[in-house]
Design a protein around this motif. Structure first.
Motif, PDB file in Angstrom:
ATOM      1  N   ASP A 117       0.826  -1.204   0.000  1.00  0.00           N
ATOM      2  CA  ASP A 117       0.000   0.000   0.000  1.00  0.00           C
ATOM      3  C   ASP A 117       0.860   1.254   0.000  1.00  0.00           C
ATOM      4  N   ALA A 118       1.949   1.231   0.764  1.00  0.00           N
ATOM      5  CA  ALA A 118       2.839   2.393   0.809  1.00  0.00           C
ATOM      6  C   ALA A 118       3.474   2.631  -0.558  1.00  0.00           C
ATOM      7  N   VAL A 119       3.833   1.544  -1.245  1.00  0.00           N
ATOM      8  CA  VAL A 119       4.450   1.683  -2.557  1.00  0.00           C
ATOM      9  C   VAL A 119       3.429   2.181  -3.572  1.00  0.00           C
ATOM     10  N   ALA A 120       2.211   1.658  -3.522  1.00  0.00           N
ATOM     11  CA  ALA A 120       1.168   2.127  -4.441  1.00  0.00           C
ATOM     12  C   ALA A 120       0.914   3.615  -4.263  1.00  0.00           C
ATOM     13  N   ALA A 121       0.889   4.076  -3.011  1.00  0.00           N
ATOM     14  CA  ALA A 121       0.708   5.498  -2.749  1.00  0.00           C
ATOM     15  C   ALA A 121       1.902   6.296  -3.257  1.00  0.00           C
ATOM     16  N   GLY A 122       3.111   5.728  -3.114  1.00  0.00           N
ATOM     17  CA  GLY A 122       4.305   6.393  -3.613  1.00  0.00           C
ATOM     18  C   GLY A 122       4.306   6.512  -5.124  1.00  0.00           C
ATOM     19  N   VAL A 123       3.837   5.469  -5.810  1.00  0.00           N
ATOM     20  CA  VAL A 123       3.736   5.510  -7.266  1.00  0.00           C
ATOM     21  C   VAL A 123       2.748   6.601  -7.691  1.00  0.00           C
ATOM     22  N   ALA A 124       1.617   6.681  -7.003  1.00  0.00           N
ATOM     23  CA  ALA A 124       0.627   7.700  -7.336  1.00  0.00           C
ATOM     24  C   ALA A 124       1.195   9.099  -7.128  1.00  0.00           C
ATOM     25  N   ALA A 125       1.937   9.290  -6.038  1.00  0.00           N
ATOM     26  CA  ALA A 125       2.529  10.599  -5.766  1.00  0.00           C
ATOM     27  C   ALA A 125       3.575  10.952  -6.802  1.00  0.00           C
ATOM     28  N   ALA A 126       4.401   9.970  -7.200  1.00  0.00           N
ATOM     29  CA  ALA A 126       5.426  10.222  -8.206  1.00  0.00           C
ATOM     30  C   ALA A 126       4.793  10.507  -9.565  1.00  0.00           C
ATOM     31  N   ARG A 127       3.728   9.789  -9.887  1.00  0.00           N
ATOM     32  CA  ARG A 127       3.065   9.996 -11.179  1.00  0.00           C
ATOM     33  C   ARG A 127       2.459  11.401 -11.252  1.00  0.00           C
ATOM     34  N   ALA A 128       1.965  11.898 -10.140  1.00  0.00           N
ATOM     35  CA  ALA A 128       1.350  13.226 -10.128  1.00  0.00           C
ATOM     36  C   ALA A 128       2.364  14.319 -10.428  1.00  0.00           C
ATOM     37  N   LYS A 129       3.663  14.024 -10.227  1.00  0.00           N
ATOM     38  CA  LYS A 129       4.705  15.023 -10.456  1.00  0.00           C
ATOM     39  C   LYS A 129       5.340  14.920 -11.837  1.00  0.00           C
ATOM     40  N   THR A 130       4.960  13.913 -12.626  1.00  0.00           N
ATOM     41  CA  THR A 130       5.563  13.740 -13.943  1.00  0.00           C
ATOM     42  C   THR A 130       4.848  14.597 -14.974  1.00  0.00           C
ATOM     43  N   ALA A 131       5.430  14.662 -16.167  1.00  0.00           N
ATOM     44  CA  ALA A 131       4.812  15.401 -17.264  1.00  0.00           C
ATOM     45  C   ALA A 131       3.521  14.711 -17.694  1.00  0.00           C
ATOM     46  N   ASP A 132       2.806  15.337 -18.621  1.00  0.00           N
ATOM     47  CA  ASP A 132       1.501  14.825 -19.030  1.00  0.00           C
ATOM     48  C   ASP A 132       1.552  13.392 -19.526  1.00  0.00           C
ATOM     49  N   ASP A 133       2.655  13.032 -20.232  1.00  0.00           N
ATOM     50  CA  ASP A 133       2.741  11.675 -20.769  1.00  0.00           C
ATOM     51  C   ASP A 133       3.249  10.676 -19.744  1.00  0.00           C
ATOM     52  N   GLY A 134       3.678  11.154 -18.572  1.00  0.00           N
ATOM     53  CA  GLY A 134       4.078  10.276 -17.486  1.00  0.00           C
ATOM     54  C   GLY A 134       5.375   9.534 -17.751  1.00  0.00           C
ATOM     55  N   ASN A 135       5.729   8.675 -16.823  1.00  0.00           N
ATOM     56  CA  ASN A 135       6.916   7.837 -16.939  1.00  0.00           C
ATOM     57  C   ASN A 135       6.443   6.389 -17.023  1.00  0.00           C
ATOM     58  N   PRO A 136       6.613   5.711 -18.161  1.00  0.00           N
ATOM     59  CA  PRO A 136       6.084   4.349 -18.298  1.00  0.00           C
ATOM     60  C   PRO A 136       6.669   3.367 -17.298  1.00  0.00           C
ATOM     61  N   ALA A 137       7.850   3.664 -16.757  1.00  0.00           N
ATOM     62  CA  ALA A 137       8.445   2.750 -15.777  1.00  0.00           C
ATOM     63  C   ALA A 137       7.625   2.679 -14.490  1.00  0.00           C
ATOM     64  N   LEU A 138       6.839   3.709 -14.193  1.00  0.00           N
ATOM     65  CA  LEU A 138       6.010   3.673 -12.989  1.00  0.00           C
ATOM     66  C   LEU A 138       4.988   2.537 -13.058  1.00  0.00           C
ATOM     67  N   ASP A 139       4.565   2.184 -14.270  1.00  0.00           N
ATOM     68  CA  ASP A 139       3.600   1.095 -14.429  1.00  0.00           C
ATOM     69  C   ASP A 139       4.234  -0.259 -14.147  1.00  0.00           C
ATOM     70  N   ARG A 140       5.548  -0.340 -14.220  1.00  0.00           N
ATOM     71  CA  ARG A 140       6.248  -1.621 -14.013  1.00  0.00           C
ATOM     72  C   ARG A 140       6.885  -1.716 -12.631  1.00  0.00           C
ATOM     73  N   LEU A 141       6.849  -0.644 -11.882  1.00  0.00           N
ATOM     74  CA  LEU A 141       7.510  -0.644 -10.581  1.00  0.00           C
ATOM     75  C   LEU A 141       6.724  -1.505  -9.586  1.00  0.00           C
ATOM     76  N   ARG A 142       7.437  -2.259  -8.784  1.00  0.00           N
ATOM     77  CA  ARG A 142       6.805  -3.154  -7.811  1.00  0.00           C
ATOM     78  C   ARG A 142       7.649  -3.232  -6.548  1.00  0.00           C
ATOM     79  N   LEU A 143       7.073  -3.789  -5.499  1.00  0.00           N
ATOM     80  CA  LEU A 143       7.807  -4.121  -4.284  1.00  0.00           C
ATOM     81  C   LEU A 143       8.182  -5.588  -4.364  1.00  0.00           C
ATOM     82  N   GLU A 144       9.477  -5.872  -4.291  1.00  0.00           N
ATOM     83  CA  GLU A 144       9.958  -7.250  -4.455  1.00  0.00           C
ATOM     84  C   GLU A 144      10.724  -7.701  -3.226  1.00  0.00           C
ATOM     85  N   ARG A 145      10.516  -8.951  -2.848  1.00  0.00           N
ATOM     86  CA  ARG A 145      11.280  -9.569  -1.768  1.00  0.00           C
ATOM     87  C   ARG A 145      12.352 -10.443  -2.414  1.00  0.00           C
ATOM     88  N   LEU A 146      13.605 -10.170  -2.098  1.00  0.00           N
ATOM     89  CA  LEU A 146      14.726 -10.890  -2.694  1.00  0.00           C
ATOM     90  C   LEU A 146      15.529 -11.559  -1.588  1.00  0.00           C
TER      91      LEU A 146
END
Length: 213
Positions: A117-146
């Protein structure tokens, strides 16, 4: 008694063995399960737009998550350094520096209390600061356990392109001499900011998960 939530968490301090290795010789460490922001991609990191987008997305979300954690939970942390997992169909592509053949997962370590949930909120906050076309990498960003487990690592000081002899020595000499083989992708931790550091002074952790032959 000191309130642990009042102390700023720093993964480099909490896991010093994994972020401050010797530059003189390889050593085996046992890396525990850790959480990361992660984005996958392929191609030469020097020229692929997807790589630049991945790094921008990771740091944008990392800072958004940090500020939200401090504001909502009272738990602050230092944004961790950029890390990367690297692999190719031909492992020799690393030694040959055939960067166009590389696949990668770029990472930024997160404290254990950061959840989906924290990461999803972070993605939304980061997307709100990008240009109109956004950053496509935000759609692929995830929280991973390694969980890498036993790994051989060393500190490399110098240009990224000068890593090849060290990797060749690890792969062709040190690992066979110690009865070890590969157990996951090559892992790098970028302790220096390449934008502000001379190539000969760059500090990079080179890590290879291993298992017995």
């Amino acid at each position: 008694m000191t309130d642990p939530t009042a102390e700023k968490y720093d993964v480099k301090r909490e896991h010093r063995d994994f972020y401050a290795p010797s530059a003189k010789e390889f050593a085996i460490v046992d890396v525990p399960p850790m959480r990361y922001l992660a984005v996958d991609g392929h191609g030469d990191p020097n020229t692929a737009a997807s790589y630049r987008e991945a790094v921008e997305a990771l740091f944008g979300v990392a800072y958004a998550v940090k500020f939200a954690s401090k504001r909502a939970l009272g738990r602050d942390f230092v944004v961790a350094p950029l890390e990367g997992l690297w692999w190719a169909e031909d492992r020799g592509a690393f030694v040959a520096r055939d960067k166009g053949a590389w696949s990668w997962t770029m990472l930024i370590a997160q404290p254990d209390w950061i959840d989906e949930d924290a990461v999803a909120a972070g993605v939304a906050a980061a997307r709100a600061k990008t240009a109109d076309d956004g950053n496509p990498a935000l759609d692929r960003l995830r929280l991973e356990r390694l969980h890498e487990g036993p790994s051989a690592q060393i500190l490399h000081v110098g240009s990224y392109d000068d890593e090849a002899p060290t990797l060749a020595r690890l792969h062709d000499e040190w690992m066979p001499q110690h009865g070890l083989t590969f157990n996951g992708p090559h892992h790098e931790v970028y302790l220096s900011d390449a934008r502000r550091t001379a190539p000969e002074k760059l500090r990079t952790v080179l890590r290879q998960p291993v298992r017995p032959l």
